[in-house]
Enzyme design. Structure first.
Site, PDB file in Angstrom:
ATOM      1  N   THR A 235       0.822  -1.216   0.000  1.00  0.00           N
ATOM      2  CA  THR A 235       0.000   0.000   0.000  1.00  0.00           C
ATOM      3  C   THR A 235       0.854   1.262   0.000  1.00  0.00           C
ATOM      4  O   THR A 235       1.879   1.337   0.685  1.00  0.00           O
ATOM      5  CB  THR A 235      -0.920   0.008   1.227  1.00  0.00           C
TER       6      THR A 235
ATOM      7  N   THR B  90       2.215  -2.951   8.603  1.00  0.00           N
ATOM      8  CA  THR B  90       2.364  -3.620   9.900  1.00  0.00           C
ATOM      9  C   THR B  90       3.757  -4.217  10.016  1.00  0.00           C
ATOM     10  O   THR B  90       4.233  -4.859   9.075  1.00  0.00           O
ATOM     11  CB  THR B  90       1.299  -4.720  10.057  1.00  0.00           C
TER      12      THR B  90
ATOM     13  N   GLU C 204      -4.921 -13.754   2.591  1.00  0.00           N
ATOM     14  CA  GLU C 204      -4.980 -12.582   3.463  1.00  0.00           C
ATOM     15  C   GLU C 204      -6.425 -12.243   3.836  1.00  0.00           C
ATOM     16  O   GLU C 204      -6.733 -11.939   4.989  1.00  0.00           O
ATOM     17  CB  GLU C 204      -4.330 -11.373   2.794  1.00  0.00           C
TER      18      GLU C 204
ATOM     19  N   PRO D 218       0.854   5.821  -0.045  1.00  0.00           N
ATOM     20  CA  PRO D 218       0.073   6.973   0.424  1.00  0.00           C
ATOM     21  C   PRO D 218      -0.973   7.457  -0.573  1.00  0.00           C
ATOM     22  O   PRO D 218      -2.036   7.934  -0.183  1.00  0.00           O
ATOM     23  CB  PRO D 218       1.146   8.039   0.666  1.00  0.00           C
TER      24      PRO D 218
END
Length: 389
Positions: free
Chosen positions: A128, A160, A243, A130
């Site tokens: 991911t 994470t 996931e 911004p």
């Protein structure tokens, strides 16, 4: 129902894991939630117990166990009163390490997968960005090949283990002009020159170290390319099924925990001369919640069983995450209400659970994105297929 999927060996594993978590993890949870730092020793203890190696080959120190051991691992982690701690553990074991095992060559497996299973190295998956969010194909991070090196430039966010991590599995564009067909996957050590990480302040998941990571012309050797150049997007997509199922299982497990806690509280709390578990309005609401959670649980287990057999369950996994995270939020909201004013107090677990659960419909693909993926499959008859390495 459990007998359909769980053997006596599974149940023994659950009992052992529960005991481990109560003795080694729970006494430290409040400190880790307050400091926002999970101490390194617990990673090593998880590794020594084999918990990071559940699905991985024995040759690398793993246990090579079926996916229902993973289900148990995830479910019990949701009961330690810190979804942030749980996330740090499963993001390491099932996000970063899944790519090491699937796309890493033998050198990468020996140098990174083996110590990750042992709890000596911590990994993070960096996809991911911004400006991209759930739009993986829109990533701007690049990896330009120059001689025997790749130069990585860009940034990742909501990662994470982004601060704890010893290494990152990074998605970057090697051929930006090709869009999602120009994405590749790389192994990047977190201590390299040009790598910097900033911890983000979050609503929940306080114990985990969600970070924003910058790559400022970071040089890595060409052998740190994982799999084939340009195949990064299908690699990412094929792992999304796992996931999403992980997040669905987390959701039904935390919802079950909330229901169990509310029932226990209601059996002791008195109002108008009787315990509040005798009031029909509360009883019926709790039953509705329990029914919704059980439906999710049955569906999730079914999808796991199919994935364990090698089926490509992208549709079912997407449905599982979409529904289970919604049901978890609604259930936890309802259970918090059952506690009245005490539900709003931090000394009771439902306040934290309420905050932590809110990430469910956001992380790993927002509910809105998942609905569109499902719309393409169900309405537009789009057929997603697994990547071929």
């Amino acid at each position: 129902m459990n007998s359909l999927y769980f053997t006596e060996e599974h149940q023994s594993f659950r009992a052992s894991l529960k005991d481990f978590l109560q003795k080694e993890v729970v006494p430290h949870i409040e400190k880790w939630e307050k400091t926002g730092t999970i101490e390194r020793f617990i990673w090593k203890k998880f590794g020594e117990m084999g918990f990071f190696g559940i699905p991985y080959p024995e040759v690398y120190g793993g246990l090579n166990l079926d996916l229902f051991y993973t289900v148990i691992f995830l479910e019990e982690l949701q009961k330690v009163k810190s979804a942030g701690f749980a996330a740090a553990m499963w993001a390491h074991s099932y996000l970063a390490m899944t790519h090491l095992n699937a796309e890493g060559d033998e050198r990468i497996k020996q140098d990174y997968l083996v110590p990750s299973i042992a709890g000596d190295k911590i990994g993070a998956l960096c996809i991911t960005e911004p400006f991209g969010g759930s739009d993986v194909a829109a990533m701007r991070t690049t990896a330009i090949k120059k001689g025997d090196k790749y130069i990585i430039k860009g940034s990742k966010t909501f990662i994470t283990n982004g601060v704890y991590g010893d290494y990152y599995v990074v998605a970057a564009k090697t051929s930006p002009e090709l869009g999602n067909k120009g994405i590749s996957i790389f192994l990047v050590d977190s201590n390299l020159k040009g790598v910097s990480a900033v911890k983000l302040d979050k609503l929940g998941w306080r114990a985990s170290d969600t970070g924003e990571i910058a790559f400022d012309d970071v040089e890595i050797p060409v052998e740190n390319l994982m799999g084939e150049e340009g195949k990064g997007f299908p690699y990412i997509m094929q792992h999304f099924a796992l996931e999403r199922l992980i997040m669905a299982i987390n959701a039904h497990a935390r919802a079950e925990y909330a229901i169990d806690y509310a029932i226990d509280y209601m059996s002791q709390r008195e109002a108008f001369g009787k315990t509040i578990d005798k009031f029909q309005a509360l009883r019926h609401k709790l039953v509705e919640n329990a029914t919704d959670v059980e439906h999710c649980k049955v569906f999730n287990y079914s999808a796991v069983a199919r994935l364990d057999k090698g089926e490509y369950v992208v549709k079912e996994a997407t449905m599982a995450k979409l529904k289970s995270t919604q049901v978890a939020d609604e259930t936890i909201y309802s259970c918090l209400q059952m506690l009245g004013g005490y539900g709003y107090m931090e000394e009771y677990p439902l306040a934290r659970l309420f905050r932590d659960s809110r990430l469910g419909p956001i992380g790993g693909g927002t509910s809105e994105i998942l609905k569109e993926i499902l719309a393409k499959m169900i309405i537009d008859k789009q057929n997603y297929k697994p990547a071929v390495k």
